[in-house]
Write an enzyme that holds these catalytic residues in place. Structure first.
Site, short mmCIF file in Angstrom:
data_model
loop_
_atom_site.label_atom_id
_atom_site.label_comp_id
_atom_site.label_asym_id
_atom_site.label_seq_id
_atom_site.Cartn_x
_atom_site.Cartn_y
_atom_site.Cartn_z
N GLU A 112 97.28 7.68 73.99
CA GLU A 112 98.62 7.76 73.38
C GLU A 112 99.60 6.87 74.12
O GLU A 112 99.33 6.39 75.22
CB GLU A 112 99.15 9.20 73.52
N ARG B 59 103.34 21.99 75.43
CA ARG B 59 103.26 20.83 76.33
C ARG B 59 104.11 19.73 75.74
O ARG B 59 104.41 19.73 74.54
CB ARG B 59 101.82 20.35 76.50
N ASN C 51 104.80 16.05 74.32
CA ASN C 51 104.01 15.10 73.54
C ASN C 51 104.68 13.73 73.66
O ASN C 51 105.00 13.32 74.76
CB ASN C 51 103.88 15.62 72.09
N ASP D 38 101.81 9.87 63.24
CA ASP D 38 101.79 10.05 64.70
C ASP D 38 102.82 9.11 65.32
O ASP D 38 103.94 9.05 64.83
CB ASP D 38 100.35 9.87 65.21
C1 BGC Z 1 99.13 15.01 69.46
C2 BGC Z 1 97.83 15.66 69.07
C3 BGC Z 1 97.87 15.94 67.59
C4 BGC Z 1 98.18 14.70 66.81
C5 BGC Z 1 98.29 14.99 65.35
C6 BGC Z 1 99.28 13.77 68.68
O1 BGC Z 1 100.45 13.13 69.06
O2 BGC Z 1 99.16 14.74 70.85
O3 BGC Z 1 97.64 16.83 69.81
O4 BGC Z 1 96.66 16.50 67.14
O5 BGC Z 1 99.34 14.07 67.30
O6 BGC Z 1 99.25 14.30 64.67
CA CA Z 2 101.61 11.05 69.39
#
Ligand code: BGC
Ligand code: CA
Length: 290
Positions: free
Chosen positions: A15, A98, A100, A196
């Site tokens: 990520e 947590r 992200n 995402d």
């Molecule tokens: C998260 C994951 C999630 C995914 C789904 C990511 O940014 O860290 O845990 O499953 O996005 O969109």
């Molecule tokens: Ca992400």
């Protein structure tokens, strides 16, 4: 256009790519390893630093080193000295959450959202970490708070609400660092996977990763689709521009959630990819000023 795997890193949850102009290297995180990775594209060499906590996002600090959004809270990280200092713990009341995705706004404040690690409860918040290291909590109610970035003029804040399959765009007061009214920028359907991470290029177009649909979409500022690029891994997590002229799009992916069959069909899943020949330039991500 050419797409190449530049790091066969097999990240569990790769990520948050960040290009560092000073060293001409790419940093990214593996949230669940947990680890921070670095690639020097000139040599092709990668380095990995295991982290003591899950690390959702990082940004470069103006003073050197990194700021990070980790499981226990915000942290200052120095990879060379191998130090991780937790500076704020805004989510002690929600132990299942947590951090992200996160990034700096044009004034160098670091923003990051939280999520339920089981991806079920709408317990995610959005936080702002200021230069003086104070923390402000904003909107709540997200199952998965995800990508956050700003338009070129800083007056629009893009924020991804993955579970709702929605990319929001907020009006943004750059001076005060406060988001205003929001509207839907893009609404994905089931066949599009989940939105995402994202980034905004120099022409104010938005590049959004599709988790579960193996692609990236470039959106015009009005939210219409400009192009789609297939990525050889189903769980595409984020992208950023980098390279000497900011004309390479770096893409991160994840292995988590893929069964053996999916992994053998996409052996490079979890890797880092570089796309060249797009005819588009990005720009440097703002550094954290604290
Ligand atoms: C998260 C994951 C999630 C995914 C789904 C990511 O940014 O860290 O845990 O499953 O996005 O969109
Ligand atoms: Ca992400």
């Amino acid at each position: 256009m050419k797409i190449a795997c530049v790091a066969d890193s097999k990240c569990i949850l790769g990520e948050g790519p960040v290009w560092d102009e000073r060293t001409q290297t790419l940093h990214w995180v593996d949230i669940k390893a947990p680890a921070i990775w670095r690639l020097d594209p000139k040599t092709g060499q990668t380095q990995t630093w295991p982290m003591p906590h899950r690390v959702g996002a990082i940004a470069l600090r103006e003073k050197g080193g990194l700021v990070a959004a980790m499981k226990p809270g915000f942290a200052l990280v120095d990879l060379e000295k191998a130090t991780v200092d937790i500076i704020a713990r805004p989510e002690e009341h929600t132990p299942d959450n947590r951090f992200n995705d996160g990034a700096c706004d044009p004034m160098g404040r670091f923003w990051a959202g939280t999520m339920d690690d089981l991806e079920k409860s709408p317990t995610g918040h959005l936080y702002r970490l200021d230069k003086d290291l104070s923390v402000t909590r904003f909107e709540a109610g997200f199952v998965i708070a995800n990508g956050i970035r700003w338009s070129v003029d800083g007056r629009r804040m893009y924020f991804v609400d993955s579970a709702a399959r929605t990319i929001w765009v907020y009006g943004f007061d750059v001076v005060k660092g406060v988001p205003g009214m929001r509207q839907v920028f893009a609404q994905l359907g089931k066949a599009d996977g989940w939105p995402d991470g994202l980034c905004v290029d120099a022409d104010d177009h938005v590049w959004g990763a599709h988790w579960g649909a193996g692609r990236i979409t470039r959106y015009r500022p009005d939210g219409s689709k400009e192009r789609t690029i297939e990525i050889p891994a189903p769980n595409v997590t984020c992208c950023c521009f980098g390279g000497e002229n900011f004309d390479t799009l770096y893409v991160t992916t994840a292995r988590i959630g893929l069964d053996e069959k999916a992994l053998s069909a996409a052996p490079l899943a979890g890797g880092g990819f570089a796309i060249t020949g797009l005819g588009v330039r990005g720009r440097a991500a703002p550094c954290f000023r604290g």
